[in-house]
Scaffold this motif. Structure first.
Motif, PDB file in Angstrom:
ATOM      1  N   GLY A 118      37.437  41.585  29.569  1.00  8.46           N
ATOM      2  CA  GLY A 118      37.508  41.968  31.094  1.00  8.46           C
ATOM      3  C   GLY A 118      37.128  41.502  31.822  1.00  8.46           C
ATOM      4  N   VAL A 119      36.961  39.786  31.557  1.00  7.58           N
ATOM      5  CA  VAL A 119      37.148  38.719  32.957  1.00  7.58           C
ATOM      6  C   VAL A 119      37.693  37.261  32.438  1.00  7.58           C
ATOM      7  N   PRO A 120      39.420  37.730  32.198  1.00 10.00           N
ATOM      8  CA  PRO A 120      40.198  36.553  31.693  1.00 10.00           C
ATOM      9  C   PRO A 120      40.577  35.766  33.262  1.00 10.00           C
ATOM     10  N   VAL A 121      40.285  36.216  34.092  1.00 10.62           N
ATOM     11  CA  VAL A 121      40.676  36.304  35.676  1.00 10.62           C
ATOM     12  C   VAL A 121      39.411  35.477  36.157  1.00 10.62           C
ATOM     13  N   LEU A 122      39.917  34.519  36.638  1.00  6.04           N
ATOM     14  CA  LEU A 122      39.007  33.939  38.071  1.00  6.04           C
ATOM     15  C   LEU A 122      39.472  34.442  39.235  1.00  6.04           C
ATOM     16  N   ASP A 123      38.681  35.267  40.191  1.00  6.04           N
ATOM     17  CA  ASP A 123      39.821  35.124  41.512  1.00  6.04           C
ATOM     18  C   ASP A 123      40.046  33.604  42.368  1.00  6.04           C
ATOM     19  N   ARG A 124      38.622  33.194  42.350  1.00  6.04           N
ATOM     20  CA  ARG A 124      39.142  31.543  42.669  1.00  6.04           C
ATOM     21  C   ARG A 124      38.914  30.571  41.379  1.00  6.04           C
ATOM     22  N   PRO A 125      40.370  30.136  41.338  1.00  6.71           N
ATOM     23  CA  PRO A 125      40.440  29.147  40.192  1.00  6.71           C
ATOM     24  C   PRO A 125      39.570  27.741  40.119  1.00  6.71           C
ATOM     25  N   ASP A 153      39.283  48.113  26.460  1.00  5.33           N
ATOM     26  CA  ASP A 153      41.191  47.310  26.603  1.00  5.33           C
ATOM     27  C   ASP A 153      40.671  45.581  25.827  1.00  5.33           C
ATOM     28  N   HIS A 154      41.373  44.887  25.531  1.00  5.24           N
ATOM     29  CA  HIS A 154      41.440  43.496  25.483  1.00  5.24           C
ATOM     30  C   HIS A 154      42.605  42.737  26.050  1.00  5.24           C
ATOM     31  N   GLY A 155      42.214  41.781  26.143  1.00  4.06           N
ATOM     32  CA  GLY A 155      43.176  41.089  26.309  1.00  4.06           C
ATOM     33  C   GLY A 155      42.358  39.018  26.730  1.00  4.06           C
ATOM     34  N   TYR A 156      43.355  38.662  26.215  1.00  6.46           N
ATOM     35  CA  TYR A 156      43.184  37.261  25.532  1.00  6.46           C
ATOM     36  C   TYR A 156      42.704  36.356  26.884  1.00  6.46           C
ATOM     37  N   HIS A 157      41.658  36.226  27.049  1.00  5.55           N
ATOM     38  CA  HIS A 157      40.147  35.128  27.741  1.00  5.55           C
ATOM     39  C   HIS A 157      41.009  33.582  27.695  1.00  5.55           C
TER      40      HIS A 157
END
Length: 389
Positions: A118-125, A153-157
């Protein structure tokens, strides 16, 4: 265009397909290697070493393989499990206490491996310089709140897989991820692959760059689904945010980038190195070390995630780290496991046929998975096997 190298009897279709990639699909420089039952049966290369140059590709030419690196990183964690040093059903925070923050207390190791964390993104890239610092990358994902409940669920990290896997390996072994892969995977397998390219190997790595797909008719024309195109166009989508966890995009030809260790994206390998790595997962290669026990092979390819991918949008299948054969990334058969690299490269093992496959290129197309050049080679391997029985 001259194709160099050899193919064993029965694998002549691979040579034909490899040559056709240059003639019909805009290939600039590439190599493909195939092992069967631990013996090399295909070893081909051609074109130029650099996507924008004229020097020829040679047998030792290596390239950035992008997300094909993920398969190697996953193997490192599965090797730790095989040795009794990692419990796949333990919370990640048991090994990495800082990871318990922001609602991730129940994230299991298997969730992390199978793109369910559930952490494929960073709020601060992160900037490329920050991303190359393993401490900063690990701190960023440890602090990040998940965008879905881990495990549901799944999503590409796409980018965060670097720090998720790299930090877990470092916490367990006390070694940087690149050193662990060099000492416990590449060296025993005799595989030319690196995560964190040594200075001594820099000169063998060709320049990579984008290439446009040729204008073609019939089956050679590919049109992305509208939903996929829209996801990549929307700056607020999980798709754009996942691939944009490092911004701006790093210069993949920069020696400093190549020397960094990002297990999601910047491994360097020859085609033979990737193929030999997968061959060593499923059996002995030239009488050498086998990396995985049969039980670990089955564990690696046991389906953990399947269906619509919250990042890639299309349907994907993942085992415990490796991508599995499916419509998004066809491999040799339903039992194949491995990983593509965005824009071209592909590597996998197929235990039932005893085949291990590695393809690298210096010309990156816009596709994320199922690159038509790699797929043409996979079909040719399948054709060769059918004649051999």
């Amino acid at each position: 265009m001259d194709v160099h190298g050899t193919v064993a009897e029965g694998f002549e279709p691979v040579r034909q397909a490899f040559a056709a990639n240059f003639e019909l699909l805009g290939e600039r420089g590439a190599a493909v290697a195939v092992y069967r039952d631990g013996r090399k049966v295909v070893d081909l290369w051609g074109g130029t070493r650099d996507v924008d140059g004229a020097a020829p590709w040679t047998p030792g030419t290596a390239q950035v393989v992008r997300s094909a690196t993920k398969g190697v990183a996953a193997a490192a964690l599965l090797l730790l499990h095989q040795r009794g040093e990692l419990d796949l059903d333990a919370p990640v925070g048991e090994y990495w206490p800082q990871y318990k923050a922001a609602g991730k207390e129940r994230t299991l190791v298997r969730h992390l491996l199978a793109h369910r964390a559930g952490v494929p993104v960073l709020d601060r890239p992160l900037t490329p310089e920050e991303a190359a610092d393993p401490d900063l990358g690990a701190a960023a994902v440890a602090a990040q709140a998940p965008v879905w409940e881990p495990g549901t669920d799944h999503g590409y990290h796409a980018q965060t897989y670097s720090w998720l896997t790299g930090e877990l390996i470092r916490r367990i072994t006390g070694r940087p991820v690149g050193a662990y892969i060099a000492e416990e995977i590449a060296r025993p397998a005799g595989a030319e692959l690196w995560l964190g390219l040594p200075e001594a190997e820099q000169a063998r790595v060709g320049r990579v760059g984008p290439v446009e797909a040729p204008q073609a008719s019939g089956t050679l024309r590919t049109r992305p689904k509208r939903a996929v195109s829209e996801a990549y166009a929307d700056p607020d989508s999980l798709t754009r945010r996942a691939f944009g966890a490092i911004t701006p995009l790093p210069d993949e030809n920069d020696p400093a980038y190549r020397a960094a260790a990002l297990p999601a994206s910047n491994g360097i390998a020859t085609a033979d190195g990737l193929a030999r790595f997968y061959a060593a997962l499923i059996g002995e290669v030239d009488g050498g070390t086998r990396l995985f026990t049969p039980a670990t092979v089955e564990l690696a390819r046991a389906e953990q995630s399947a269906g619509p991918d919250r990042v890639l949008v299309v349907g994907t299948r993942f085992g415990l780290g490796p991508m599995l054969h499916g419509s998004a990334s066809p491999m040799l058969s339903l039992g194949s496991f491995g990983h593509p690299g965005r824009g071209g490269s592909l590597a996998f093992a197929d235990p039932e046929s005893g085949v291990a496959f590695g393809y690298v290129t210096n010309g990156f197309r816009k596709s994320v998975t199922a690159d038509p050049r790699a797929q043409a080679l996979v079909r040719a391997v399948r054709a060769g096997l059918s004649t051999l029985g």
